[in-house]
Design an enzyme around this catalytic site. Structure first.
Site, PDB file in Angstrom:
ATOM      1  N   ASN A  46      -8.274  -5.298   4.948  1.00 39.18           N
ATOM      2  CA  ASN A  46      -8.893  -4.469   5.901  1.00 39.18           C
ATOM      3  C   ASN A  46     -10.365  -4.917   5.988  1.00 39.18           C
ATOM      4  OD1 ASN A  46      -6.560  -3.443   6.063  1.00 39.18           O
ATOM      5  ND2 ASN A  46      -7.236  -1.656   4.606  1.00 39.18           N
ATOM      6  N   TYR A 112       5.450   2.459  -2.102  1.00 45.18           N
ATOM      7  CA  TYR A 112       5.175   1.007  -2.179  1.00 45.18           C
ATOM      8  C   TYR A 112       6.633   0.400  -2.717  1.00 45.18           C
ATOM      9  CZ  TYR A 112       0.087   1.783  -2.870  1.00 45.18           C
ATOM     10  OH  TYR A 112      -1.388   2.095  -2.684  1.00 45.18           O
ATOM     11  N   TYR A 113       6.785  -0.684  -2.031  1.00 45.66           N
ATOM     12  CA  TYR A 113       7.600  -1.840  -2.323  1.00 45.66           C
ATOM     13  C   TYR A 113       7.182  -3.081  -2.559  1.00 45.66           C
ATOM     14  CZ  TYR A 113      10.850   2.019  -0.816  1.00 45.66           C
ATOM     15  OH  TYR A 113      11.574   3.097  -0.488  1.00 45.66           O
ATOM     16  N   ARG A 114       6.332  -3.259  -3.901  1.00 45.31           N
ATOM     17  CA  ARG A 114       5.607  -4.236  -4.183  1.00 45.31           C
ATOM     18  C   ARG A 114       5.633  -4.814  -5.511  1.00 45.31           C
ATOM     19  NH1 ARG A 114      -0.475  -1.559  -3.212  1.00 45.31           N
ATOM     20  NH2 ARG A 114      -1.002  -3.599  -3.346  1.00 45.31           N
ATOM     21  N   ARG A 180      -5.535   3.556  -7.284  1.00 48.25           N
ATOM     22  CA  ARG A 180      -4.370   3.931  -6.754  1.00 48.25           C
ATOM     23  C   ARG A 180      -3.250   4.232  -7.574  1.00 48.25           C
ATOM     24  NH1 ARG A 180      -7.141   3.813  -2.752  1.00 48.25           N
ATOM     25  NH2 ARG A 180      -6.962   2.545  -1.222  1.00 48.25           N
ATOM     26  N   ALA A 246     -22.611   9.641   2.732  1.00 50.57           N
ATOM     27  CA  ALA A 246     -22.641   8.516   1.418  1.00 50.57           C
ATOM     28  C   ALA A 246     -23.956   8.756   0.961  1.00 50.57           C
ATOM     29  CB  ALA A 246     -22.176   7.040   2.145  1.00 50.57           C
ATOM     30  N   ASP A 274     -12.149   1.388   3.587  1.00 52.60           N
ATOM     31  CA  ASP A 274     -12.498  -0.219   3.786  1.00 52.60           C
ATOM     32  C   ASP A 274     -13.552  -0.638   4.896  1.00 52.60           C
ATOM     33  OD1 ASP A 274     -10.754  -0.350   1.704  1.00 52.60           O
ATOM     34  OD2 ASP A 274      -9.083  -0.278   3.091  1.00 52.60           O
ATOM     35  N   ASN A 298     -21.262   4.252   7.295  1.00 50.48           N
ATOM     36  CA  ASN A 298     -20.748   5.659   7.715  1.00 50.48           C
ATOM     37  C   ASN A 298     -20.045   5.422   9.124  1.00 50.48           C
ATOM     38  OD1 ASN A 298     -21.259   7.156   5.489  1.00 50.48           O
ATOM     39  ND2 ASN A 298     -23.278   8.058   6.320  1.00 50.48           N
ATOM     40  N   ASP A 310      -3.996   0.884   9.292  1.00 51.91           N
ATOM     41  CA  ASP A 310      -5.001   0.590   8.212  1.00 51.91           C
ATOM     42  C   ASP A 310      -6.413  -0.296   8.715  1.00 51.91           C
ATOM     43  OD1 ASP A 310      -2.244   1.057   7.245  1.00 51.91           O
ATOM     44  OD2 ASP A 310      -3.175   1.104   5.221  1.00 51.91           O
TER      45      ASP A 310
HETATM   46  O1  KDG Z   1      -7.348   1.564   1.935  1.00 50.18           O
HETATM   47  C1  KDG Z   1      -6.479   1.312   2.498  1.00 50.18           C
HETATM   48  C2  KDG Z   1      -5.268   0.682   1.576  1.00 50.18           C
HETATM   49  O2  KDG Z   1      -4.862   1.681   0.650  1.00 50.18           O
HETATM   50  C3  KDG Z   1      -4.286   0.273   2.444  1.00 50.18           C
HETATM   51  O3  KDG Z   1      -4.662  -0.598   3.471  1.00 50.18           O
HETATM   52  C4  KDG Z   1      -3.309  -0.314   1.336  1.00 50.18           C
HETATM   53  O4  KDG Z   1      -4.079  -1.806  -0.081  1.00 50.18           O
HETATM   54  C5  KDG Z   1      -3.330  -0.735   0.082  1.00 50.18           C
HETATM   55  C6  KDG Z   1      -2.942  -0.199  -0.872  1.00 50.18           C
HETATM   56  O5  KDG Z   1      -2.642  -0.701  -2.234  1.00 50.18           O
HETATM   57  O6  KDG Z   1      -2.732   1.220  -0.877  1.00 50.18           O
END
Ligand code: KDG
Length: 333
Positions: A46, A112-114, A180, A246, A274, A298, A310
């Site tokens: 992004n 998530y499927y990662r 995350r 900010a 992002d 901003n 995204d």
């Molecule tokens: O910042 C947005 C992101 O959260 C999204 O594009 C996906 O990178 C990502 C994630 O790991 O959540």
């Protein structure tokens, strides 16, 4: 001609996992939703697209699977003008996938499927190959996020290698904390992110993220949180306050704070942080001071929330200038 379409080396390099994101096409819980729109996602991607739209050349180091979603990612990034020469197509694993809700109220669920994805197999040799091709030596800036070290041990090692290479090449290094919680616990994230914060020049984050990394309460004044972040080692701390605007502070300098643009309707908040980062890096590359940089950042964040997906709403330079000309962003002193 768009600067990003030239063959000159990237000014900014980033690395991480680019995913396909399936976003519910209607409001409500995922268990009830039957339709989805497909987007390309990933915090670093992004930022890369945001920078290119703002006129800066950007390269991406990462992996995608040898599958249709990998192809979609490559087409999207290439089409935006991102240098994808350091994206490796890894036939041994699938492209990562995320699925998320759209909610009118409250936080949206993300799946998530990662685990074991191609993107999570990013490793130091990927960075070395990019460096051998001159991708880092010719750049001015390396951008990292706290997502990449969370996806696998090899990806965390790739981040460390990128920092080493960027230091040798004299690049400015930024880190967006991007905690995350579906990928790691606060207890696991805090020491890793603290270690990274100590090695970079600029750290950006929300009060919640900064609180986890510094051990301070998230309710503390933004200036105190920014000060705690600076104490970890970077030269510049930027606090993203969402609708609150900010705040930025440089070691030894006075803080600057800007209110956010007023947004009438938030269509999709994901990716706003992002967009903020892309706007901030672009402004700094253009030689702007901290105050102007957070004002531009901003505005980019505000633009991003007006579109679903995204990276959809990331503004071009013209769009950003039009938005900034509305003058709705007042300085708070
Ligand atoms: O910042 C947005 C992101 O959260 C999204 O594009 C996906 O990178 C990502 C994630 O790991 O959540």
């Amino acid at each position: 001609m768009n600067a990003a379409s030239t063959t000159a080396p990237p000014e900014v390099v980033t690395l991480g996992e680019c995913l396909v994101s399936l976003v519910a096409s209607e409001l409500g819980p995922l268990a009830e939703v039957s339709g989805f729109h497909r987007y390309v996602a990933g915090a670093e991607a992004n930022v890369a697209v945001g920078l290119v739209r703002l006129g800066h050349r950007c390269g991406y180091i990462g992996r995608v699977g040898a599958d249709a979603f990998g192809t979609a990612i490559l087409r999207r990034l290439r089409g935006e003008g991102v240098d994808v020469s350091a994206i490796y197509v890894d036939a041994a694993a699938p492209t990562g996938l995320m699925i998320r809700e759209l909610r009118a109220v409250g936080p949206a669920e993300v799946l998530y499927y990662r685990a074991g994805s191609a993107g999570s197999r990013l490793s130091p040799p990927d960075v070395d190959r990019a460096a051998e091709r001159g991708l880092l030596a010719g750049a001015r800036w390396l951008h990292l996020t706290g997502i990449t070290p969370a996806i696998s041990a090899t990806a965390a090692a790739a981040v460390a290698r990128a920092i080493e290479c960027a230091r040798v090449a004299g690049l400015t290094i930024s880190l967006d904390l991007n905690l995350r919680r579906k990928l790691w616990s606060d207890e696991a994230a805090a020491p890793s992110l603290r270690e990274l914060a100590a090695k970079v020049d600029v750290v950006l984050g929300s009060p919640d993220e900064v609180a986890v990394v510094t051990g301070r309460p998230a309710t503390e004044e933004p200036l105190a949180l920014a000060g705690a972040l600076l104490a970890l080692g970077p030269d510049i701390a930027v606090l993203k306050l969402g609708p609150g605007g900010a705040l930025a502070i440089e070691r030894g300098g006075s803080p600057v704070r800007r209110s956010a643009l007023q947004v009438d309707r938030v269509v999709d908040p994901v990716g706003a942080g992002d967009a903020f980062v892309a706007g901030w890096i672009a402004a700094r590359l253009d030689g702007e001071d901290l105050d102007t940089a957070i004002e531009a950042a901003n505005a980019c964040g505000a633009a991003a929330v007006g579109a679903e997906g995204d990276m959809t709403g990331l503004p071009t330079s013209d769009e950003l200038n039009r938005l900034r000309a509305t003058g709705a962003d007042d300085t708070i002193r």
